[in-house]
Design a protein around this motif. Structure first.
Motif, PDB file in Angstrom:
ATOM      1  N   UNK A  48       0.821  -1.337   0.077  1.00 16.97           N
ATOM      2  CA  UNK A  48      -0.012  -0.091  -0.157  1.00 16.97           C
ATOM      3  C   UNK A  48       0.844   1.193   0.129  1.00 16.97           C
ATOM      4  N   UNK A  49       1.814   1.319   0.893  1.00 13.26           N
ATOM      5  CA  UNK A  49       2.638   2.548   1.176  1.00 13.26           C
ATOM      6  C   UNK A  49       3.449   2.642  -0.395  1.00 13.26           C
ATOM      7  N   UNK A  50       4.000   1.700  -0.776  1.00 20.40           N
ATOM      8  CA  UNK A  50       4.767   1.913  -2.298  1.00 20.40           C
ATOM      9  C   UNK A  50       3.944   2.160  -3.177  1.00 20.40           C
ATOM     10  N   UNK A  90       3.522  15.177  -0.110  1.00 20.48           N
ATOM     11  CA  UNK A  90       2.844  13.740   0.423  1.00 20.48           C
ATOM     12  C   UNK A  90       3.100  13.633   2.030  1.00 20.48           C
ATOM     13  N   UNK A  91       2.349  13.554   2.749  1.00 19.47           N
ATOM     14  CA  UNK A  91       2.776  13.351   4.089  1.00 19.47           C
ATOM     15  C   UNK A  91       2.153  11.862   4.616  1.00 19.47           C
ATOM     16  N   UNK A  92       3.361  11.539   5.043  1.00 22.19           N
ATOM     17  CA  UNK A  92       3.068   9.948   5.452  1.00 22.19           C
ATOM     18  C   UNK A  92       3.147   9.837   6.937  1.00 22.19           C
ATOM     19  N   UNK A  93       2.436   8.712   7.569  1.00 21.35           N
ATOM     20  CA  UNK A  93       2.059   8.524   9.131  1.00 21.35           C
ATOM     21  C   UNK A  93       3.053   7.357   9.311  1.00 21.35           C
ATOM     22  N   UNK A 117       6.590  -2.297  12.439  1.00 22.75           N
ATOM     23  CA  UNK A 117       7.380  -1.231  12.178  1.00 22.75           C
ATOM     24  C   UNK A 117       8.294  -1.078  10.922  1.00 22.75           C
ATOM     25  N   UNK A 118       8.383  -2.384  10.525  1.00 22.95           N
ATOM     26  CA  UNK A 118       9.323  -2.291   9.167  1.00 22.95           C
ATOM     27  C   UNK A 118       8.597  -1.767   7.977  1.00 22.95           C
ATOM     28  N   UNK A 119       7.402  -1.982   7.786  1.00 20.64           N
ATOM     29  CA  UNK A 119       6.749  -1.135   6.495  1.00 20.64           C
ATOM     30  C   UNK A 119       6.887   0.355   6.898  1.00 20.64           C
ATOM     31  N   UNK A 120       6.881   0.760   8.188  1.00 19.73           N
ATOM     32  CA  UNK A 120       6.777   2.240   8.575  1.00 19.73           C
ATOM     33  C   UNK A 120       8.305   2.775   7.988  1.00 19.73           C
ATOM     34  N   UNK A 121       9.162   1.918   8.271  1.00 17.17           N
ATOM     35  CA  UNK A 121      10.714   2.166   7.774  1.00 17.17           C
ATOM     36  C   UNK A 121      10.643   2.264   6.485  1.00 17.17           C
ATOM     37  N   UNK A 122      10.211   1.506   5.955  1.00 12.46           N
ATOM     38  CA  UNK A 122      10.373   1.359   4.381  1.00 12.46           C
ATOM     39  C   UNK A 122       9.750   2.424   3.739  1.00 12.46           C
ATOM     40  N   UNK A 123       8.450   2.895   4.429  1.00 14.23           N
ATOM     41  CA  UNK A 123       7.787   4.088   3.848  1.00 14.23           C
ATOM     42  C   UNK A 123       8.733   5.433   3.856  1.00 14.23           C
ATOM     43  N   UNK A 124       9.380   5.657   5.155  1.00 14.67           N
ATOM     44  CA  UNK A 124      10.123   6.551   5.165  1.00 14.67           C
ATOM     45  C   UNK A 124      11.412   6.706   4.282  1.00 14.67           C
ATOM     46  N   UNK A 144      11.410   5.283   1.363  1.00 11.51           N
ATOM     47  CA  UNK A 144      10.981   5.270  -0.031  1.00 11.51           C
ATOM     48  C   UNK A 144      10.528   6.863  -0.344  1.00 11.51           C
ATOM     49  N   UNK A 145      10.063   7.292   0.568  1.00 14.97           N
ATOM     50  CA  UNK A 145       9.736   8.994   0.489  1.00 14.97           C
ATOM     51  C   UNK A 145      11.124   9.553   0.391  1.00 14.97           C
ATOM     52  N   UNK A 146      12.039   9.299   1.205  1.00 16.02           N
ATOM     53  CA  UNK A 146      13.503   9.992   0.969  1.00 16.02           C
ATOM     54  C   UNK A 146      13.960   9.753  -0.659  1.00 16.02           C
ATOM     55  N   UNK A 147      14.018   8.441  -1.251  1.00 12.67           N
ATOM     56  CA  UNK A 147      14.395   8.407  -2.433  1.00 12.67           C
ATOM     57  C   UNK A 147      13.418   8.886  -3.452  1.00 12.67           C
ATOM     58  N   UNK A 148      12.161   9.071  -3.225  1.00 10.40           N
ATOM     59  CA  UNK A 148      11.473   9.596  -4.308  1.00 10.40           C
ATOM     60  C   UNK A 148      11.417  11.081  -4.407  1.00 10.40           C
ATOM     61  N   UNK A 149      11.822  11.717  -3.078  1.00 12.56           N
ATOM     62  CA  UNK A 149      12.018  13.068  -3.029  1.00 12.56           C
ATOM     63  C   UNK A 149      13.502  13.598  -3.686  1.00 12.56           C
ATOM     64  N   UNK A 150      14.432  12.578  -3.661  1.00 14.66           N
ATOM     65  CA  UNK A 150      15.797  12.836  -4.277  1.00 14.66           C
ATOM     66  C   UNK A 150      15.502  12.856  -5.757  1.00 14.66           C
ATOM     67  N   UNK A 151      14.597  11.912  -6.273  1.00  9.05           N
ATOM     68  CA  UNK A 151      14.538  11.622  -7.774  1.00  9.05           C
ATOM     69  C   UNK A 151      13.414  12.583  -8.242  1.00  9.05           C
ATOM     70  N   UNK A 152      12.375  13.082  -7.448  1.00  5.29           N
ATOM     71  CA  UNK A 152      11.457  13.762  -8.242  1.00  5.29           C
ATOM     72  C   UNK A 152      11.347  15.183  -7.266  1.00  5.29           C
ATOM     73  N   UNK A 153      12.104  16.225  -7.651  1.00  2.11           N
ATOM     74  CA  UNK A 153      11.968  17.431  -6.757  1.00  2.11           C
ATOM     75  C   UNK A 153      10.799  18.079  -7.076  1.00  2.11           C
ATOM     76  N   UNK A 154       9.758  17.806  -8.114  1.00  3.30           N
ATOM     77  CA  UNK A 154       8.379  18.332  -7.912  1.00  3.30           C
ATOM     78  C   UNK A 154       7.557  18.183  -6.579  1.00  3.30           C
ATOM     79  N   UNK A 155       7.671  17.055  -6.204  1.00  3.03           N
ATOM     80  CA  UNK A 155       7.015  16.474  -4.964  1.00  3.03           C
ATOM     81  C   UNK A 155       7.970  16.376  -3.692  1.00  3.03           C
TER      82      UNK A 155
END
Length: 309
Positions: free
Chosen positions: A100-102, A116-119, A169-176, A178-189
């Motif tokens: 779901x997070x991915x 995007x704001x993730x919990x 906790x593991x999916x929460x860490x994975x979501x964090x 992934x968010x960091x990775x996407x921010x670095x590759x897509x500066x629009x978001x």
């Protein structure tokens, strides 16, 4: 004078956090809302003259244009979707939550939403609680920063059973990450990850918190400290009580923080990804809130200790 509406999409809109934020934004009457949840109908009933509200039933673990196209209409996405409210996940539920997070984060980035704001969760560093965790300062003088390295999962007792939140906790860490990775590759978001404290369903009053990591109703049959047999000293009762209760995040502070996540400008140094601790202004807290206060303008007003007086 017309008000420029902001377009917000909330996943898991029928869940604890999603429902609270939905009600708050509806009351503001300045948002267009796209609500996505796996259930057939929205828990939140609304009628005119509310702003635009659209409810979409969808299973976010599977990519489908029926829901992905809604992301192209949104400016801001809050991802609160997951398997269950409980942190006592099975690994099957952990797998689904990761899917779901991915799906949500990738679709949001592809749609070029503004933010995007993730919990995420305090459980990502929950291992700091347990005896032997090198990161915890039991004096309470040094607080845990949002930059605290992961120590996934925590353990707690309820109903005579030992529970472990590692699979949660593991999916929460994975979501964090992934968010960091996407921010670095897509500066629009840009992305903000909230390491959520303890925001209970409903009224969320501190009187229903306990030193066992669950509501008092669920913990009445739990083991006493003497019965635990975990190696924790018997005088740890105050530490455990302080640890869990100081995780409290009031409904008011939660909604206030979410609005700040929409409006705030992130520091340039964040490179489009910002991670903060999300708790209330608990006077004896072990959690550092300065990043949210200084850069998001978060101003928590509730204190678990004052609320229990």
């Amino acid at each position: 004078m017309s008000v420029l509406r902001k377009r917000v999409l909330i996943t898991g809109s029928n869940g604890n956090l999603g429902e609270k934020l939905t009600r708050h934004l509806l009351e503001a009457r300045t948002f267009d809302l796209y609500l996505i949840d796996v259930h057939a109908e929205s828990k939140v009933q609304y009628s005119e003259p509310y702003p635009h509200v659209e409810y979409i039933q969808a299973d976010l673990s599977k990519v489908d244009t029926a829901w992905t196209k809604k992301f192209r209409r949104a400016e801001y996405v809050f991802n609160f979707a997951g398997c269950t409210l409980s942190a006592d996940y099975s690994w099957s539920e952990a797998s689904t939550s990761t899917d779901i997070a991915c799906n949500v984060l990738v679709q949001a980035a592809q749609a070029n939403v503004k933010r995007v704001i993730v919990a995420s969760s305090w459980h990502v560093v929950g291992g700091c609680k347990d005896e032997g965790g090198a990161c915890i300062d039991r004096s309470g003088k040094n607080k845990l920063p949002a930059s605290q390295p992961p120590s996934v999962g925590t353990q707690w007792f309820a109903g005579g059973h030992l529970y472990d939140s590692t699979a949660y906790a593991v999916p929460k860490l994975a979501e964090e990450r992934l968010a960091k990775c996407l921010a670095e590759t897509n500066p629009t978001t840009s992305f903000i990850a909230l390491r959520m404290g303890w925001c209970q369903p409903g009224a969320n009053h501190p009187s229903t918190l306990s030193d066992r990591g669950c509501s008092t109703a669920a913990s009445r049959n739990g083991l006493s400290l003497a019965e635990r047999g975990t190696g924790q000293p018997l005088d740890d009762s105050k530490f455990l009580s302080d640890w869990f209760r100081n995780l409290w995040l009031s409904n008011r502070d939660f909604c206030s923080l979410c609005v700040r996540c929409i409006d705030a400008l992130l520091p340039t140094s964040s490179k489009g990804f910002y991670l903060i601790n999300a708790m209330s202004a608990n006077s004896t807290s072990r959690w550092d809130l300065k990043d949210g206060k200084s850069h998001l303008g978060y101003k928590p007003v509730d204190d678990v200790s004052a609320s229990l007086v």
